[in-house]
Scaffold this active site. Structure first.
Site, mmCIF file in Angstrom:
data_model
loop_
_atom_site.group_PDB
_atom_site.id
_atom_site.type_symbol
_atom_site.label_atom_id
_atom_site.label_comp_id
_atom_site.label_asym_id
_atom_site.label_seq_id
_atom_site.Cartn_x
_atom_site.Cartn_y
_atom_site.Cartn_z
ATOM 1 N N HIS A 1 0.850 -1.196 0.000
ATOM 2 C CA HIS A 1 0.000 0.000 0.000
ATOM 3 C C HIS A 1 0.885 1.245 0.000
ATOM 4 O O HIS A 1 1.875 1.316 0.724
ATOM 5 C CB HIS A 1 -0.888 -0.009 1.247
ATOM 6 C CG HIS A 1 -1.688 1.250 1.442
ATOM 7 N ND1 HIS A 1 -1.421 2.171 2.435
ATOM 8 C CD2 HIS A 1 -2.750 1.739 0.759
ATOM 9 C CE1 HIS A 1 -2.286 3.165 2.373
ATOM 10 N NE2 HIS A 1 -3.101 2.933 1.361
ATOM 11 N N HIS B 1 1.455 11.247 -2.163
ATOM 12 C CA HIS B 1 0.203 11.032 -1.440
ATOM 13 C C HIS B 1 -0.544 12.363 -1.460
ATOM 14 O O HIS B 1 -0.170 13.304 -0.763
ATOM 15 C CB HIS B 1 0.501 10.588 -0.009
ATOM 16 C CG HIS B 1 -0.678 9.993 0.697
ATOM 17 N ND1 HIS B 1 -1.730 9.412 0.037
ATOM 18 C CD2 HIS B 1 -0.962 9.874 2.020
ATOM 19 C CE1 HIS B 1 -2.612 8.965 0.917
ATOM 20 N NE2 HIS B 1 -2.171 9.243 2.130
#
Length: 825
Positions: A374, A420
């Site tokens: 992830h 991100h």
């Protein structure tokens, strides 16, 4: 008149040039193969690389000051040396307050170095800033090299080209020797390593102080007076010091004090009619043969018996004597403590897990659990963490086969970036990541040929999607797996065996009829639920994110952003990301959905709904990822998702927590390829396994580490836990605490009870054995090992220990007895 500083440096460089001029030689091995021998160079190089006995007194001291490149791109002056035992590369910052740094975190074990790269070979040697790669000057790269480790990389700029060449050549040769060396006896290797660490002046002998230092690191509790008495006993030449052979004999005596092994030998003698030729503590050939075939094969009748001839060979290997016919107590202990006797079934750990590899790997992709990462690019937390292309190397070489790329428009040029979104995390270029994956997906040292899935979160505009398409075509070429023209006729996904060396792109794509037309299609920019309430970037007020809240300024609940999909990019997507609608509306085999851990938990909250999910995953791929509010990059517990048939449970590999440890243990099976075949009932080909009773008896620990010699001797205890679903969830017991003994704490000398666990879902249960040091407040973690219950071997078994990040804790372990039997009602 003093010598100018520049002349001193030149004189030091001459030493490096002289070592580099030592030529390689060639030798013929036992198989008649010609190999390169660089031992003469390596011997000279280690002298220059080694940590000086007295700081600042070495002639080449200034040439040990390197520049370390941090993940952020910052550069720090750093002293870099090779440890006296030649087993660690150690670095110390030279700036103010460097003395408060924890030195044990500033080191890399040579055995854990995956490879050595020249600066010119390393992709983006200087980290990108804001996603834009920096220009690495040729002059800097010529003096640079990178040590790529199992869990991190060390980027170094040397003071001169000669120093760089010497370190690069020496480290490369050390790694080659470690990989090529036959596995010797780990006990004697352990003794040699301890000797090398203690004999810092290379005198070839140890004084009382140095022997005491070894004892302290081994967690042996002996007074100075006792140690002096031991030295006198084994000091044959009465020199007041121990030479290596004398030291070895002393250690053999200390290591022979194993009361738990004596008890096992007594039981063996009783089971063979009391036979024993060498006294009460000897293991004869007959006893060993009976032990390996009866005690160690209990419940495994299908295993081939160990022949008497194989037992003879084993005795010869351990004793290193051709005419040996029995084992001493210490030699038998060496057998029990060896990797050969590991609790993890070596058949299950091998390629094919006990069947022919091609047969094992020839089912559809949906029939496997797949090792998945992830937010792969992050090396830290989810709010302000550093992004790094090296993280892809790290996870791929550790068996991960699905990596994530969050793709965004670049800021100043035509290059897309990865970061991100809506956080303070740093940015890296999409190109550097793709290049890194292309280089490491199937290459050495792992040499894993099985397919890699790129999970793409698309946030890019049309312009940048076109650039992504160009980059992928440039670096992956024919490795990209594309959907066939008759995709709707697909009945099941191809197998890992068919897809060797293939890259599968997973993400949003245009509908087939739009790919070759001029029509546009808008879709959500996320194929998951990352914008759920509480996710990082959606709610800036999450606990721990106050510092970033003012800069993020995200609304409490944001609307889903739409992106327009580009046609060329859509042709690269093989696994089409779709939102899950219903178990009653199955999709096409190449369509897959992603679920947050909360959604997954709701969908499989009980046995009935879990079985529906299992049935759905016969044909479909499902990916589960951590809740977005896990700012600290902690992980969800993967067992429930695996038990629901979900193939890809994406975890944060940078976090050494229990879920990541369970993940590592699960994928040891099948040669750590990242693909583990699900049990038959999850493939619609069989029934579930019967319930079992698992019994565990902890006998002892061996050689627990005490890296901090100033710390008290550890007070260890062992915790045994079962992780599973429903009734199997978090069963655990622990042993009593043994005070002041990390060398060989014995737990069964007072009739320690057997731990019993009833396991109802054996295929989904995992065992975790951990060792802790009892302390005031919070107990200190020492080591752990996780494995599937289906991979446990019965009998007296060695449990190796790993650290929190799954690195090997060398020579340490736990000796346990295991028994698995079918549960009778």
């Amino acid at each position: 008149m003093s010598t100018p500083k520049s002349q001193k440096s030149l004189r030091g460089s001459d030493l490096y040039e002289r070592a580099l001029n030592i030529k390689q030689s060639t030798v013929i091995d036992k198989k008649g193969k010609e190999t390169v021998n660089d031992e003469a160079f390596l011997k000279a190089a280690k002298v220059l690389m080694e940590e000086p006995s007295k700081k600042g007194k070495s002639e080449h001291d200034q040439l040990q000051i390197f520049t370390k490149v941090c993940r952020s791109g910052a550069k720090r002056k750093t002293r870099v040396v090779l440890s006296h035992a030649h087993d660690w590369v150690i670095w110390d910052h030279t700036g103010a307050f460097s003395f408060i740094k924890n030195r044990h975190s500033n080191r890399m074990e040579v055995a854990h170095i995956v490879r050595v790269e020249k600066g010119q070979e390393n992709i983006g040697f200087l980290p990108a800033k804001n996603g834009k790669s920096l220009n690495d000057s040729d002059e800097i790269l010529e003096r640079a090299f990178v040590l790529v480790g199992q869990d991190r990389s060390l980027k170094l700029i040397c003071p001169t080209v000669a120093v760089c060449k010497l370190w690069y050549r020496a480290c490369t040769e050390m790694v080659r020797q470690i990989n090529a060396a036959p596995k010797g006896n780990p006990f004697f290797q352990y003794l040699r390593d301890q000797w090398n660490r203690a004999d810092t002046d290379r005198s070839g002998s140890l004084n009382t102080k140095e022997v005491m230092q070894i004892m302290k690191k081994m967690n042996v509790t002996k007074s100075k007076k006792e140690i002096q008495a031991e030295i006198e006993l084994f000091d044959d030449d009465r020199s007041g010091q121990l030479e290596y052979k004398e030291y070895e004999e002393l250690m053999k005596k200390i290591f022979s004090d194993r009361p738990e092994i004596k008890k096992i030998i007594m039981d063996m003698q009783r089971s063979t009619g009391g036979e024993g030729h060498g006294g009460d503590e000897a293991v004869s050939l007959k006893m060993l043969h009976n032990f390996l075939n009866v005690t160690q094969r209990a419940g495994r009748a299908t295993e081939a018996e160990v022949t008497e001839e194989e037992c003879k060979q084993k005795i010869k290997e351990i004793t290193q004597q051709e005419d040996a016919t029995e084992l001493s107590l210490m030699e038998f202990a060496m057998l029990l403590d060896s990797g050969e006797n590991s609790v993890f079934d070596e058949v299950k750990a091998s390629l094919g897990a006990g069947t022919e590899e091609q047969f094992y790997m020839s089912r559809p992709l949906s029939h496997y659990w797949i090792n998945s990462s992830h937010n792969t690019y992050l090396a830290g937390d989810q709010l302000k963490g550093h992004s790094s292309a090296e993280q892809y190397t790290y996870v791929l070489q550790r068996g991960c086969r699905c990596v994530e790329l969050d793709c965004w428009d670049g800021e100043k040029d035509d290059e897309p970036i990865i970061t991100h979104g809506h956080t303070l995390c740093t940015k890296i270029s999409f190109r550097s990541v793709v290049e890194t994956i292309a280089k490491n997906a199937f290459g050495p040292p792992a040499n894993n040929p099985y397919p890699v899935i790129l999970s793409i979160e698309m946030h890019c505009s049309i312009k940048y999607q076109k650039k992504m398409w160009e980059i992928c075509k440039q670096y992956f070429g024919d490795q990209l797996l594309l959907l066939p023209d008759n995709e709707n006729a697909m009945e099941e996904l191809p197998s890992p065996w068919e897809l060797k060396h293939k890259i599968l792109v997973k993400g949003k794509r245009l509908k087939p009829e739009m790919i070759h037309s001029s029509q546009a299609q808008e879709v959500s920019d996320s194929s998951s639920d990352d914008d759920e309430p509480g996710a990082v970037g959606s709610v800036a007020k999450s606990k721990g994110s106050r510092e970033g809240a003012e800069q993020l300024k995200a609304p409490a609940k944001k609307e889903k952003k739409k992106v327009t999909l580009e046609q060329n990019w859509s042709t690269l997507v093989y696994l089409a990301a779709v939102h899950f609608k219903s178990f009653d509306l199955p999709g096409k085999p190449f369509e897959m959905s992603s679920y947050s851990e909360k959604k997954c938990k709701k969908m499989c909250g009980d046995e009935a709904s879990r079985l529906r999910f299992v049935h759905h995953n016969f044909r479909q791929l499902s990916r589960v990822y951590p809740f977005g509010g896990r700012i600290d990059s902690s992980n969800l517990h993967p067992i429930n998702a695996w038990a629901s048939g979900c193939q890809l449970v994406a975890l944060n590999f940078q976090t050494g927590d229990v879920p990541m440890q369970l993940n590592y243990g699960k994928f040891i099976e099948n040669g750590n390829t990242g693909y583990v075949l699900k049990p038959p009932y999850m493939r619609e080909t069989g029934v579930r396994a019967c319930e079992v009773n698992l019994e565990v008896r902890v006998l002892s620990c061996q050689r627990l580490p005490n890296n901090n010699a100033s710390r008290d001797i550890v007070d260890p205890y062992v915790r045994v836990e079962v992780y599973g679903v429903d009734e199997d969830e978090k069963l655990n017991e622990k042993t009593r605490v043994i005070d002041n003994n990390g060398f060989n704490p014995v737990f069964n000398d007072k009739g320690e009870k057997t731990m019993s666990f009833t396991i109802r879902s054996r295929e989904n249960a995992m065992l975790r054995i951990s060792v802790l040091d009892q302390d005031v407040g919070q107990d200190d973690f020492i080591g752990q090992f996780c494995l599937p219950v289906t991979c446990i071997r019965n009998g007296y078994r060695h449990v190796p220990l790993y650290d929190a990040n799954n690195g090997t804790v060398h020579s340490a372990g736990v000796l346990c007895w295991f028994s698995q039997t079918p549960r009778t009602t």
